[in-house]
Motif scaffolding. Structure first.
Motif, PDB file in Angstrom:
ATOM      1  N   LEU A   3       0.817  -1.205   0.000  1.00 30.19           N
ATOM      2  CA  LEU A   3       0.000   0.000   0.000  1.00 30.19           C
ATOM      3  C   LEU A   3       0.853   1.258   0.000  1.00 30.19           C
ATOM      4  O   LEU A   3       0.514   2.246  -0.653  1.00 30.19           O
ATOM      5  N   ASN A   4       1.980   1.247   0.710  1.00 29.88           N
ATOM      6  CA  ASN A   4       2.821   2.448   0.793  1.00 29.88           C
ATOM      7  C   ASN A   4       3.251   2.947  -0.581  1.00 29.88           C
ATOM      8  O   ASN A   4       3.395   4.151  -0.808  1.00 29.88           O
ATOM      9  N   SER A   5       3.452   2.020  -1.523  1.00 26.92           N
ATOM     10  CA  SER A   5       3.891   2.421  -2.862  1.00 26.92           C
ATOM     11  C   SER A   5       2.745   2.944  -3.715  1.00 26.92           C
ATOM     12  O   SER A   5       2.959   3.425  -4.817  1.00 26.92           O
ATOM     13  N   ALA A   6       1.502   2.832  -3.206  1.00 24.31           N
ATOM     14  CA  ALA A   6       0.335   3.282  -3.976  1.00 24.31           C
ATOM     15  C   ALA A   6      -0.005   4.742  -3.727  1.00 24.31           C
ATOM     16  O   ALA A   6      -0.751   5.342  -4.502  1.00 24.31           O
ATOM     17  N   PHE A   7       0.523   5.332  -2.681  1.00 25.32           N
ATOM     18  CA  PHE A   7       0.185   6.722  -2.377  1.00 25.32           C
ATOM     19  C   PHE A   7       0.738   7.661  -3.443  1.00 25.32           C
ATOM     20  O   PHE A   7       1.802   7.401  -4.015  1.00 25.32           O
TER      21      PHE A   7
END
Length: 300
Positions: A3-7
Motif C-alpha cells: 500500500l505504501n507504494s500506492a500513495f
C-alpha cells in the motif's frame, strides 16, 4: 503491491487506519497518513477479496472515477491507485482514492441534479460512440458495456439482455422469461431506436452507472454534492436517472428529476420519456435483486 507504494506522494507513512463507510462486497477504511513534509493527509481505501472478480471491480471503479474526475474534478474523489495486495492471504485487491468527508445522504436535490447534468453535458466519448474501454462492475455484476458501438439501442440491449440472463437464477418465473423476451425484441427497439432516427443525434454521455442514495453525499467540509462508487460507461444520459424511479430510493422524490430536466432537457421523442425511464429502471431493479441479500424487489 504494498500500500505504501500506492500513495500519490512517495515515502508517505501510514499512521492510522479505521473503518469508514460500508461496502457489501468489501471493506472500506479511512487512512491517516503523513507526507515527507510532515503534513497529515487522509485517504480512502476499499479492499475486496473476491479473486478475479475483485480485481475487475477495483479496476472498473478506478477507471470510472478517473473518467469522471477528468470532466468534473470536484464531483468525485480523485482516484490514486488500484492493485493487488502482496500478502499470504486470498487474492485481495484495493482501490485508493482521495478522502471525502461524507455528510448528509443522499445529496441535496439542488446540489446533486445540476452537477450530474453538467457532467453528462460536458463529457465527451473518446471514440464518439457508446460503451467503455473496459468492463465495469455494478456491485458484483459485470456490465457488458465494454464494446464501442454507434447504436445506443445495441449497447443497451446487450447490457439488459445479460442482466436478464443472470437474474433468471434468482427469479424462477416462467412468466418473467416471456416478459424478458418481449422486452428485448419489441420494447427496447421501440423506445430506443427513435432516439437516433429521423435525423436525431444522441450524444454519448459519461454516466455514473449506479447513482442511488448511498452513492451520493454532501461533502461535510465543502458543502458540495459529490458521487462515488461508480461503474461508468458512455450511454444515454437519461439512463443514470432511471435509478431514481424506484420508491426505495429517496432520490425518487420528483424534485431531483425536475431539477435535472431543467439543466439537461429531455431527449426527443419527449413523449417517450416516462417509458424510457421505466425501461432504464429495470437494470437497477434487476441489479438490486442480484446484489442485495434479502432484496424485496421480487415482491415489489
Amino acid at each position: 503491491m504494498f500500500l505504501n507504494s500506492a500513495f500519490p506522494v512517495p515515502n508517505t507513512k501510514v499512521l492510522q487506519a479505521s473503518s469508514y463507510g460500508h461496502s457489501i462486497y468489501g471493506k472500506t477504511a479511512k487512512i491517516v497518513a503523513q507526507l515527507p513534509t510532515k503534513e497529515i493527509v487522509n485517504y480512502f481505501l476499499k479492499v475486496v477479496s473476491l479473486g478475479e472478480t475483485g480485481r475487475y471491480m477495483c479496476m472498473g471503479e478506478f477507471e470510472s472515477l478517473k473518467a469522471i474526475n477528468m470532466v468534473s474534478p470536484e464531483f468525485v474523489p480523485e482516484p490514486y491507485a488500484w492493485g493487488m495486495f502482496e500478502w499470504d492471504g486470498p487474492d485481495t485487491y484495493f482501490l485508493l482514492t482521495e478522502f471525502r468527508d461524507v455528510g448528509k445522504q443522499p445529496a441535496e436535490s439542488d446540489k446533486l441534479a445540476p452537477r450530474l447534468a453538467d457532467m453528462h453535458l460536458r463529457s465527451q466519448s473518446p471514440t464518439g460512440k457508446f460503451g467503455f474501454h473496459i468492463q465495469t462492475y455494478h456491485g458484483k455484476i459485470a456490465q457488458t458495456v465494454n464494446q464501442w458501438d454507434d447504436s445506443w439501442c445495441a449497447v443497451f440491449s446487450r447490457h439488459l439482455g445479460y442482466l436478464m440472463k443472470l437474474v433468471k437464477h434468482y427469479l424462477k418465473w416462467p412468466e418473467f422469461e416471456v416478459v424478458c423476451e418481449i422486452t428485448l425484441r419489441k420494447v427496447v427497439p421501440r423506445l430506443l431506436l427513435p432516439l437516433q432516427a429521423e435525423g436525431r443525434v444522441l450524444k454519448p454521455s459519461l454516466i455514473h452507472g449506479d447513482c442511488w442514495d448511498g452513492n451520493t453525499a454532501m461533502d461535510a467540509k465543502t458543502g458540495h454534492a459529490f458521487i462515488f462508487d461508480a461503474c461508468s460507461f458512455y450511454g444515454h444520459n437519461e439512463y443514470d436517472i432511471g435509478n431514481w424511479r424506484a420508491p426505495r430510493h429517496r432520490l425518487s422524490k420528483e424534485t431531483y428529476t425536475h431539477i435535472y430536466k431543467r439543466h439537461f432537457p429531455v431527449s426527443e421523442p419527449a413523449e417517450d420519456w416516462d417509458a424510457r425511464n421505466r425501461l432504464y429502471s429495470l437494470c437497477f431493479n434487476i441489479g438490486n435483486i442480484i446484489n442485495i441479500p434479502g432484496s424485496q424487489q421480487r415482491q415489489v
